[in-house]
Design a protein around this motif. Structure first.
Motif, mmCIF file in Angstrom:
data_model
loop_
_atom_site.group_PDB
_atom_site.id
_atom_site.type_symbol
_atom_site.label_atom_id
_atom_site.label_comp_id
_atom_site.label_asym_id
_atom_site.label_seq_id
_atom_site.Cartn_x
_atom_site.Cartn_y
_atom_site.Cartn_z
ATOM 1 N N LEU A 46 0.852 -1.171 0.000
ATOM 2 C CA LEU A 46 0.000 0.000 0.000
ATOM 3 C C LEU A 46 0.897 1.232 0.000
ATOM 4 O O LEU A 46 1.826 1.315 0.797
ATOM 5 C CB LEU A 46 -0.875 -0.017 1.251
ATOM 6 C CG LEU A 46 -2.127 0.821 1.275
ATOM 7 C CD1 LEU A 46 -3.079 0.420 0.161
ATOM 8 C CD2 LEU A 46 -2.815 0.662 2.620
ATOM 9 N N PRO A 47 0.693 2.196 -0.904
ATOM 10 C CA PRO A 47 1.572 3.370 -0.936
ATOM 11 C C PRO A 47 1.433 4.217 0.326
ATOM 12 O O PRO A 47 0.340 4.316 0.900
ATOM 13 C CB PRO A 47 1.101 4.145 -2.167
ATOM 14 C CG PRO A 47 -0.242 3.614 -2.493
ATOM 15 C CD PRO A 47 -0.360 2.245 -1.916
ATOM 16 N N TRP A 87 -6.792 4.808 0.273
ATOM 17 C CA TRP A 87 -6.029 4.797 1.514
ATOM 18 C C TRP A 87 -4.542 4.767 1.237
ATOM 19 O O TRP A 87 -4.096 4.277 0.199
ATOM 20 C CB TRP A 87 -6.358 3.552 2.318
ATOM 21 C CG TRP A 87 -7.499 3.691 3.260
ATOM 22 C CD1 TRP A 87 -7.870 4.801 3.943
ATOM 23 C CD2 TRP A 87 -8.404 2.665 3.647
ATOM 24 N NE1 TRP A 87 -8.957 4.532 4.732
ATOM 25 C CE2 TRP A 87 -9.299 3.232 4.580
ATOM 26 C CE3 TRP A 87 -8.544 1.326 3.319
ATOM 27 C CZ2 TRP A 87 -10.315 2.490 5.172
ATOM 28 C CZ3 TRP A 87 -9.557 0.599 3.911
ATOM 29 C CH2 TRP A 87 -10.426 1.184 4.826
ATOM 30 N N SER A 88 -3.791 5.272 2.173
ATOM 31 C CA SER A 88 -2.341 5.094 2.171
ATOM 32 C C SER A 88 -1.997 4.225 3.371
ATOM 33 O O SER A 88 -2.862 3.873 4.179
ATOM 34 C CB SER A 88 -1.619 6.446 2.276
ATOM 35 O OG SER A 88 -1.608 6.901 3.618
ATOM 36 N N SER A 89 -0.740 3.900 3.525
ATOM 37 C CA SER A 89 -0.285 3.112 4.669
ATOM 38 C C SER A 89 0.121 3.994 5.839
ATOM 39 O O SER A 89 0.611 3.502 6.852
ATOM 40 C CB SER A 89 0.903 2.233 4.256
ATOM 41 O OG SER A 89 1.983 3.056 3.837
ATOM 42 N N ILE A 117 -6.099 9.891 -0.002
ATOM 43 C CA ILE A 117 -6.420 10.947 -0.950
ATOM 44 C C ILE A 117 -7.893 10.859 -1.298
ATOM 45 O O ILE A 117 -8.495 9.789 -1.273
ATOM 46 C CB ILE A 117 -5.549 10.910 -2.222
ATOM 47 C CG1 ILE A 117 -5.819 9.669 -3.055
ATOM 48 C CG2 ILE A 117 -4.086 11.040 -1.878
ATOM 49 C CD1 ILE A 117 -5.286 9.756 -4.457
ATOM 50 N N SER A 118 -8.463 12.000 -1.591
ATOM 51 C CA SER A 118 -9.852 12.113 -2.013
ATOM 52 C C SER A 118 -9.837 12.645 -3.441
ATOM 53 O O SER A 118 -9.082 13.552 -3.764
ATOM 54 C CB SER A 118 -10.580 13.085 -1.078
ATOM 55 O OG SER A 118 -11.885 13.310 -1.543
ATOM 56 N N TYR A 155 -13.282 6.524 5.966
ATOM 57 C CA TYR A 155 -14.279 5.933 5.091
ATOM 58 C C TYR A 155 -13.821 4.562 4.602
ATOM 59 O O TYR A 155 -12.660 4.211 4.686
ATOM 60 C CB TYR A 155 -14.508 6.819 3.857
ATOM 61 C CG TYR A 155 -14.839 8.240 4.162
ATOM 62 C CD1 TYR A 155 -16.063 8.568 4.723
ATOM 63 C CD2 TYR A 155 -13.946 9.256 3.895
ATOM 64 C CE1 TYR A 155 -16.382 9.894 5.003
ATOM 65 C CE2 TYR A 155 -14.256 10.578 4.169
ATOM 66 C CZ TYR A 155 -15.478 10.880 4.726
ATOM 67 O OH TYR A 155 -15.788 12.171 5.003
ATOM 68 N N THR A 156 -14.758 3.822 4.035
ATOM 69 C CA THR A 156 -14.408 2.601 3.326
ATOM 70 C C THR A 156 -13.969 3.034 1.936
ATOM 71 O O THR A 156 -14.751 3.633 1.201
ATOM 72 C CB THR A 156 -15.633 1.662 3.248
ATOM 73 O OG1 THR A 156 -16.058 1.374 4.576
ATOM 74 C CG2 THR A 156 -15.299 0.381 2.527
ATOM 75 N N LEU A 157 -12.727 2.773 1.598
ATOM 76 C CA LEU A 157 -12.150 3.252 0.341
ATOM 77 C C LEU A 157 -11.439 2.132 -0.401
ATOM 78 O O LEU A 157 -10.970 1.175 0.213
ATOM 79 C CB LEU A 157 -11.113 4.353 0.614
ATOM 80 C CG LEU A 157 -11.599 5.632 1.277
ATOM 81 C CD1 LEU A 157 -10.421 6.518 1.637
ATOM 82 C CD2 LEU A 157 -12.554 6.366 0.361
#
Length: 133
Positions: free
Chosen positions: A27-28, A96-98, A110-111, A124-126
């Motif tokens: 995960l980035p 999500w990021s890590s 990020i959004s 949120y669930t992303l």
């Protein structure tokens, strides 16, 4: 208003984040996202959004906005609280990021909307995007 019960939040933490991607992928971090977004034009920039957007599934985007110049192909998925409370399914998404955010139930992320990309704490669930190690 948002109910603060844990089941309304996406259950992600650094251990869970580390397990989301297959072996050889991860995960980035928010720094990885920052680097990519900066190369594409920066946060809060409509042109950056255009460069990263898929040409599919964005109903309000014009043909001139659907460039997907780098092949990243962001598609809308909406934003959800938990499993069932979703909105804007064709208007935005996020990733999500890590990287841990300031609140215990948040990770940095990020959004993305059809005209901008921003970052912040996400509960949120992303969707996730994995990067090759």
């Amino acid at each position: 208003s948002l109910n603060k019960d844990w089941e309304d939040y996406a259950a992600i933490d650094t251990d869970f984040a580390a397990s989301l991607c297959p072996k050889g992928w991860s995960l980035p971090s928010i720094t990885d996202w920052d680097d990519m977004v900066k190369k594409m034009g920066g946060y809060d920039n409509g042109e950056t959004a255009n460069r990263l957007r898929s040409s599919l599934y964005w109903p309000n985007a014009t043909a001139s906005q659907e460039t997907d110049a780098c092949g990243f192909s962001i598609k809308p998925s909406g934003i959800c609280w938990g499993r069932t409370n979703c909105y804007n399914l064709t208007e935005n998404t996020g990733f999500w990021s890590s990287t841990r955010a300031s609140l215990e139930y948040e990770m940095q992320g990020i959004s993305y909307t059809s005209n901008e990309i921003s970052k912040g704490g996400m509960f949120y669930t992303l969707p996730v995007r994995c990067i090759k190690d």
